[in-house]
Each structure stands twice: as C-alpha cells, then as structure tokens.
Design a protein around this motif. Structure first.
Motif, PDB file in Angstrom:
ATOM      1  N   ARG A 288       0.847  -1.199   0.000  1.00  0.00           N
ATOM      2  CA  ARG A 288       0.000   0.000   0.000  1.00  0.00           C
ATOM      3  C   ARG A 288       0.880   1.247   0.000  1.00  0.00           C
ATOM      4  N   PRO A 289       0.363   2.374  -0.480  1.00  0.00           N
ATOM      5  CA  PRO A 289       1.114   3.631  -0.407  1.00  0.00           C
ATOM      6  C   PRO A 289       1.428   3.970   1.050  1.00  0.00           C
ATOM      7  N   MET A 290       2.510   4.686   1.258  1.00  0.00           N
ATOM      8  CA  MET A 290       2.965   5.023   2.609  1.00  0.00           C
ATOM      9  C   MET A 290       2.784   6.507   2.893  1.00  0.00           C
ATOM     10  N   ALA A 291       2.473   6.812   4.164  1.00  0.00           N
ATOM     11  CA  ALA A 291       2.429   8.191   4.665  1.00  0.00           C
ATOM     12  C   ALA A 291       2.938   8.148   6.097  1.00  0.00           C
ATOM     13  N   GLY A 292       3.893   8.980   6.414  1.00  0.00           N
ATOM     14  CA  GLY A 292       4.458   8.984   7.755  1.00  0.00           C
ATOM     15  C   GLY A 292       5.121   7.672   8.125  1.00  0.00           C
ATOM     16  N   GLY A 293       5.618   6.953   7.123  1.00  0.00           N
ATOM     17  CA  GLY A 293       6.277   5.680   7.375  1.00  0.00           C
ATOM     18  C   GLY A 293       5.330   4.515   7.608  1.00  0.00           C
ATOM     19  N   LEU A 294       4.023   4.737   7.431  1.00  0.00           N
ATOM     20  CA  LEU A 294       3.030   3.684   7.650  1.00  0.00           C
ATOM     21  C   LEU A 294       2.173   3.484   6.401  1.00  0.00           C
ATOM     22  N   PRO A 295       1.773   2.237   6.150  1.00  0.00           N
ATOM     23  CA  PRO A 295       0.901   1.987   4.998  1.00  0.00           C
ATOM     24  C   PRO A 295      -0.472   2.612   5.203  1.00  0.00           C
ATOM     25  N   VAL A 296      -1.053   3.081   4.126  1.00  0.00           N
ATOM     26  CA  VAL A 296      -2.362   3.736   4.175  1.00  0.00           C
ATOM     27  C   VAL A 296      -3.414   2.782   3.603  1.00  0.00           C
ATOM     28  N   PRO A 297      -4.475   2.496   4.378  1.00  0.00           N
ATOM     29  CA  PRO A 297      -5.533   1.614   3.890  1.00  0.00           C
ATOM     30  C   PRO A 297      -6.205   2.160   2.630  1.00  0.00           C
ATOM     31  N   PHE A 298      -6.747   1.261   1.838  1.00  0.00           N
ATOM     32  CA  PHE A 298      -7.455   1.593   0.605  1.00  0.00           C
ATOM     33  C   PHE A 298      -8.491   2.696   0.820  1.00  0.00           C
ATOM     34  N   ALA A 299      -9.264   2.612   1.897  1.00  0.00           N
ATOM     35  CA  ALA A 299     -10.348   3.570   2.140  1.00  0.00           C
ATOM     36  C   ALA A 299      -9.854   4.954   2.543  1.00  0.00           C
ATOM     37  N   CYS A 300      -8.571   5.083   2.849  1.00  0.00           N
ATOM     38  CA  CYS A 300      -8.008   6.365   3.305  1.00  0.00           C
ATOM     39  C   CYS A 300      -7.172   7.054   2.229  1.00  0.00           C
ATOM     40  N   GLU A 301      -7.273   6.557   1.004  1.00  0.00           N
ATOM     41  CA  GLU A 301      -6.553   7.144  -0.129  1.00  0.00           C
ATOM     42  C   GLU A 301      -7.573   7.656  -1.127  1.00  0.00           C
ATOM     43  N   ASP A 302      -7.481   8.938  -1.488  1.00  0.00           N
ATOM     44  CA  ASP A 302      -8.453   9.411  -2.472  1.00  0.00           C
ATOM     45  C   ASP A 302      -7.959   9.104  -3.886  1.00  0.00           C
ATOM     46  N   ASP A 303      -8.849   9.268  -4.850  1.00  0.00           N
ATOM     47  CA  ASP A 303      -8.528   8.900  -6.228  1.00  0.00           C
ATOM     48  C   ASP A 303      -7.414   9.749  -6.820  1.00  0.00           C
TER      49      ASP A 303
END
Length: 142
Positions: free
Chosen positions: A11-26
């Motif tokens: 998953r894409p990372m933010a702040g060194g942590l993976p971001v869940p599908f539902a927390c990523e906008d298009d």
C-alpha cells in the motif's frame, strides 16, 4: 511475513506507515485519519475491503472505536477479518489517528458479521456509515 503484511507493505505510505485503501483518495492524497467518502461507498457497493481493496469474503469485519460499536454504526468500511486483525496489530500499539479515526480510541472494537447496511448521510457533506447485521462476534482491543 504474512499475506496481509505483504498487502500492507504494497500500500502507499504516509508517515512511514501503509495507508488503507479507504483512506486514499482517487487523486493519491493519503490520510490515515480520514475515510474518503467515494472509497467508502465503493467498498460497500462493490463489496471490497477497506484495508486492501480486494473483494470481500465472509465473515465481514468492522473495526472502530468502542463508541461506534455502542451506536451500531462504523465509519471505517467493511474489511476481511485477517486485514482487520493485521491493521489493528499495526496501528493500535502506536496510538494516533488511524483507520479513519480523528481521535485515537481508548478501546477499539473488532466485530464480525454476516452482512451490513450502508447508511448514507442525511445531509450534504455528511459521512457514510455502516451498520452491521447478523453479528457473529465482537472483540474489544485496548
């Protein structure tokens, strides 16, 4: 490394942590503490997991703050049980605002169910919520 850990690692990372599908906008914006409305609706209507984005299987699982459980309405979309367990194992110990929570919950709840209802907002700009039905099990995680 478990399959979910591999999914989280992909998953894409933010702040060194993976971001869940539902927390990523298009558009690619990432925010652990915010569920993207369009993604939440997609999770419900297309029956995909809010953590990994893959098709859901039963039992369906919801994760959220104890207050959400008490109301019977969750903000974070449905997930696979294994995805929910892995996400909570990663995010709960570090605290902070994750999995769509604007404030860190004192107690998390993991609830498995046979199905759910999508609860659309009653006013423009409101949040999408999910109401589990046919509850199978409920666990509290501190």
């Amino acid at each position: 490394m478990t399959a979910m850990t591999q999914v989280l690692a992909g998953r894409p990372m933010a702040g060194g942590l993976p971001v869940p599908f539902a927390c990523e906008d298009d558009g690619g914006a990432l925010d652990h503490s915010r569920v993207v409305k369009r993604r939440a609706i997609r999770c419900a209507l297309s029956r995909v997991c809010g953590i990994c984005g893959d098709p859901l299987t039963r039992p369906v699982t919801f994760i959220g703050a104890e207050e959400e459980h008490d109301l019977g309405l969750y903000v974070f979309p449905p997930t696979h049980l294994s995805c929910a367990e892995e996400a909570l194992a990663l995010f709960v110990p570090i605290g902070g605002r994750h999995l769509g929570q604007s404030e860190p919950p004192l107690t998390w709840v993991l609830q498995t169910t046979g199905g759910f209802d999508l609860v659309r907002p009653s006013r423009r700009g409101g949040i999408v919520q999910f109401r589990p039905n046919s509850v199978i099990d409920t666990r509290r995680i501190d």
